[in-house]
Write an enzyme that holds these catalytic residues in place. Structure first.
Site, PDB file in Angstrom:
ATOM      1  CG  ASP A   1      -1.864 -57.959 -10.879  1.00  0.00           C
ATOM      2  OD1 ASP A   1      -2.554 -57.868  -9.842  1.00  0.00           O
ATOM      3  OD2 ASP A   1      -0.623 -57.768 -10.890  1.00  0.00           O
TER       4      ASP A   1
ATOM      5  CG  ASP B   1       2.832 -51.125 -15.465  1.00  0.00           C
ATOM      6  OD1 ASP B   1       2.361 -50.530 -14.464  1.00  0.00           O
ATOM      7  OD2 ASP B   1       4.037 -51.077 -15.770  1.00  0.00           O
TER       8      ASP B   1
ATOM      9  CE1 TYR C   1      -0.429 -47.777  -0.042  1.00  0.00           C
ATOM     10  CE2 TYR C   1      -0.915 -47.218   2.239  1.00  0.00           C
ATOM     11  CZ  TYR C   1      -1.215 -47.917   1.079  1.00  0.00           C
ATOM     12  OH  TYR C   1      -2.318 -48.744   1.043  1.00  0.00           O
TER      13      TYR C   1
ATOM     14  CE  LYS D   1      -3.499 -46.806  -1.557  1.00  0.00           C
ATOM     15  NZ  LYS D   1      -4.251 -47.488  -2.626  1.00  0.00           N
TER      16      LYS D   1
HETATM   17  N1  LIG Z   1      -3.242 -54.839   2.603  1.00  0.00           N
HETATM   18  C1  LIG Z   1      -3.416 -53.736   3.293  1.00  0.00           C
HETATM   19  O1  LIG Z   1      -3.085 -53.628   4.480  1.00  0.00           O
HETATM   20  C2  LIG Z   1      -4.099 -52.564   2.646  1.00  0.00           C
HETATM   21  C3  LIG Z   1      -4.661 -51.572   3.470  1.00  0.00           C
HETATM   22  C4  LIG Z   1      -5.265 -50.469   2.891  1.00  0.00           C
HETATM   23  C5  LIG Z   1      -5.318 -50.357   1.529  1.00  0.00           C
HETATM   24  N2  LIG Z   1      -4.762 -51.330   0.744  1.00  0.00           N
HETATM   25  C6  LIG Z   1      -4.836 -51.147  -0.695  1.00  0.00           C
HETATM   26  O2  LIG Z   1      -5.519 -52.242  -1.265  1.00  0.00           O
HETATM   27  C7  LIG Z   1      -5.068 -52.419  -2.606  1.00  0.00           C
HETATM   28  C8  LIG Z   1      -4.788 -53.884  -2.853  1.00  0.00           C
HETATM   29  O3  LIG Z   1      -3.777 -54.307  -1.983  1.00  0.00           O
HETATM   30  P1  LIG Z   1      -3.609 -55.819  -1.489  1.00  0.00           P
HETATM   31  O4  LIG Z   1      -3.516 -55.772  -0.029  1.00  0.00           O
HETATM   32  O5  LIG Z   1      -4.572 -56.715  -2.160  1.00  0.00           O
HETATM   33  O6  LIG Z   1      -2.125 -56.081  -2.031  1.00  0.00           O
HETATM   34  P2  LIG Z   1      -1.535 -57.189  -3.035  1.00  0.00           P
HETATM   35  O7  LIG Z   1      -0.073 -56.911  -3.064  1.00  0.00           O
HETATM   36  O8  LIG Z   1      -2.023 -58.527  -2.644  1.00  0.00           O
HETATM   37  O9  LIG Z   1      -2.191 -56.741  -4.411  1.00  0.00           O
HETATM   38  C9  LIG Z   1      -1.766 -55.628  -5.143  1.00  0.00           C
HETATM   39  C10 LIG Z   1      -1.759 -56.046  -6.587  1.00  0.00           C
HETATM   40  O10 LIG Z   1      -1.397 -54.876  -7.364  1.00  0.00           O
HETATM   41  C11 LIG Z   1      -0.576 -55.343  -8.406  1.00  0.00           C
HETATM   42  N3  LIG Z   1       0.209 -54.238  -8.932  1.00  0.00           N
HETATM   43  C12 LIG Z   1       1.308 -53.656  -8.388  1.00  0.00           C
HETATM   44  N4  LIG Z   1       1.777 -52.708  -9.222  1.00  0.00           N
HETATM   45  C13 LIG Z   1       0.948 -52.695 -10.289  1.00  0.00           C
HETATM   46  C14 LIG Z   1       0.914 -51.945 -11.482  1.00  0.00           C
HETATM   47  N5  LIG Z   1       1.865 -51.045 -11.769  1.00  0.00           N
HETATM   48  N6  LIG Z   1      -0.088 -52.169 -12.364  1.00  0.00           N
HETATM   49  C15 LIG Z   1      -1.022 -53.113 -12.100  1.00  0.00           C
HETATM   50  N7  LIG Z   1      -1.020 -53.884 -11.014  1.00  0.00           N
HETATM   51  C16 LIG Z   1      -0.047 -53.662 -10.100  1.00  0.00           C
HETATM   52  C17 LIG Z   1       0.287 -56.436  -7.795  1.00  0.00           C
HETATM   53  O11 LIG Z   1       0.846 -57.283  -8.798  1.00  0.00           O
HETATM   54  C18 LIG Z   1      -0.718 -57.129  -6.898  1.00  0.00           C
HETATM   55  O12 LIG Z   1      -1.332 -58.225  -7.549  1.00  0.00           O
HETATM   56  C19 LIG Z   1      -3.862 -51.498  -2.781  1.00  0.00           C
HETATM   57  O13 LIG Z   1      -4.264 -50.346  -3.485  1.00  0.00           O
HETATM   58  C20 LIG Z   1      -3.485 -51.127  -1.370  1.00  0.00           C
HETATM   59  O14 LIG Z   1      -2.900 -49.840  -1.304  1.00  0.00           O
HETATM   60  C21 LIG Z   1      -4.164 -52.439   1.269  1.00  0.00           C
END
Ligand SMILES: NC(=O)c1ccc[n+]([C@@H]2O[C@H](COP(=O)([O-])OP(=O)(O)OC[C@H]3O[C@@H](n4cnc5c(N)ncnc54)[C@H](O)[C@@H]3O)[C@@H](O)[C@H]2O)c1
Length: 246
Positions: free
Chosen positions: A32, A54, A144, A148
Site C-alpha cells: 500500500d 505507490d 473514475y 475503470k
Molecule cells: N468501495 C467501493 O464502493 C468500490 C466499488 C467498486 C470498485 N472499488 C475499487 O476497489 C478498490 C479498493 O477500494 P476500497 O473500497 O477497498 O477502498 P480503500 O480506500 O479502503 O482502499 C484503497 C487503498 O488503496 C490505497 N492507495 C491509494 N492510492 C494508492 C497508490 N498510489 N498506491 C498504492 N496504494 C494506493 C489506499 O491507501 C487504500 O489503502 C479500488 O480500486 C476501488 O476503485 C471500490
C-alpha cells in the site's frame, strides 16, 4: 509456495482479499502507499508481509518487483486493488486529479504487470486480477469511470497478449461497497443515505461487502479458474443488469 501481491492491500477490499488468500494458503505480500495500513493487515495474517508501494510511481513499482523477486523468487498472482475516486463531475475536473486517477487506477496495474512480466515469462504461469468497478458499465464520476473502463480494456488486451505464456488476466467489478474508499464521497450521514438508495435500487436489495469481492478474486486467482481469462466478473447483487427492462 504460491505468492500473491496485493496493491491497496491496506484498504478494505485489498485487506479482505489478503485475508482470504492467506486463508487459502497463499503467501501474501500486502502493499500500500500507506505502509502502516499494509502492516495492520499483514500482522494479523499467517505468511503475510507488508511492503510500501505507490502504484502511481513507476520507479517504486520497479524497485518493489526487484525486491519481491529476490525475497520470494516468484509471483503467482497480482491483485490490483489500489484505487482512488475524486468525487468530481465534469465541471469539477482538474488536470492534476484526472491524471492522478488514471495513474493510480489504470497506469499502475499496467506498469506492475509489465514489471512482473519477466518472472511470469520464466514461470510460464501467473494470474492478474484487476479490481474494476461497475461504473465501467453504468457510469459514475467521469475520470473514475473512464479509468475503470480503461482497466477492462487493459484486462482484455493483456489476457490476449499473455495467454501464450500461461498467464491469465481477469477483472472483478464491484458495485458500491461501504469502505474507506466510499468516504471520499462525503460524511457518514451522506453515506447512510447513499447506501440506502443503492440498496433500494439493487435487484437483490443487498449491498456488496468486501468479502464478496475477495471471494471472487480468490476464485479467479486460483487454479479453479485455470481456463478463465479476459473476463469481467461483476460482484454487484444484480446491479450490472439492464434494470430499465423491469
Ligand atoms: N468501495 C467501493 O464502493 C468500490 C466499488 C467498486 C470498485 N472499488 C475499487 O476497489 C478498490 C479498493 O477500494 P476500497 O473500497 O477497498 O477502498 P480503500 O480506500 O479502503 O482502499 C484503497 C487503498 O488503496 C490505497 N492507495 C491509494 N492510492 C494508492 C497508490 N498510489 N498506491 C498504492 N496504494 C494506493 C489506499 O491507501 C487504500 O489503502 C479500488 O480500486 C476501488 O476503485 C471500490
Amino acid at each position: 509456495m504460491s505468492v500473491a501481491v496485493i496493491t491497496g492491500g491496506g484498504g478494505d477490499i485489498g485487506g479482505a482479499v489478503a485475508t482470504r488468500l492467506a486463508q487459502d494458503g497463499w503467501t501474501v505480500i500486502v502493499t500500500d502507499v500507506d505502509p502502516a495500513a499494509a502492516r495492520l493487515v499483514a500482522e494479523r495474517l499467517p505468511r503475510a508481509h507488508a511492503r510500501r508501494l505507490d502504484v502511481a510511481d513507476p520507479d517504486d513499482i520497479g524497485a518493489f518487483v526487484s525486491s519481491a523477486a529476490s525475497d520470494f523468487g516468484r509471483v503467482d498472482a497480482v491483485v490490483c486493488a489500489a484505487g482512488i475516486e475524486p468525487p468530481q463531475n465534469l465541471a469539477d475536473i482538474d488536470v492534476a486529479s484526472w491524471d492522478r486517477t488514471q495513474d493510480v487506477n489504470l497506469r499502475g496495474p499496467a506498469l506492475l504487470a509489465q514489471a512482473v512480466l519477466p518472472l511470469w515469462t520464466e514461470q510460464r504461469s501467473g494470474s492478474l486480477v484487476n479490481i474494476g468497478s461497475r461504473t465501467w458499465l453504468g457510469g459514475g464520476h467521469p475520470g473514475y469511470a473512464a479509468s475503470k473502463a480503461g482497466l477492462v480494456g487493459l484486462t482484455r488486451s493483456l489476457a490476449m497478449e499473455l495467454a501464450p505464456i500461461g498467464v491469465r488476466v481477469n477483472a472483478v467489478a464491484p458495485s458500491f461497497v461501504r469502505t474507506g474508499f466510499s468516504r471520499q464521497r462525503g460524511d457518514e450521514r451522506m453515506l447512510d443515505d447513499y447506501a440506502e438508495r443503492v440498496r433500494a435500487m439493487t435487484p437483490m436489495r443487498e449491498l456488496v461487502l468486501p468479502v464478496d469481492v475477495a471471494n471472487a478474486v480468490a476464485f479467479l486467482a486460483s487454479d479453479q479458474a485455470a481456463r478463465i481469462t479476459g473476463e469481467v466478473l461483476h460482484v454487484c447483487a444484480g446491479s450490472q443488469l439492464p434494470m430499465f427492462l423491469h
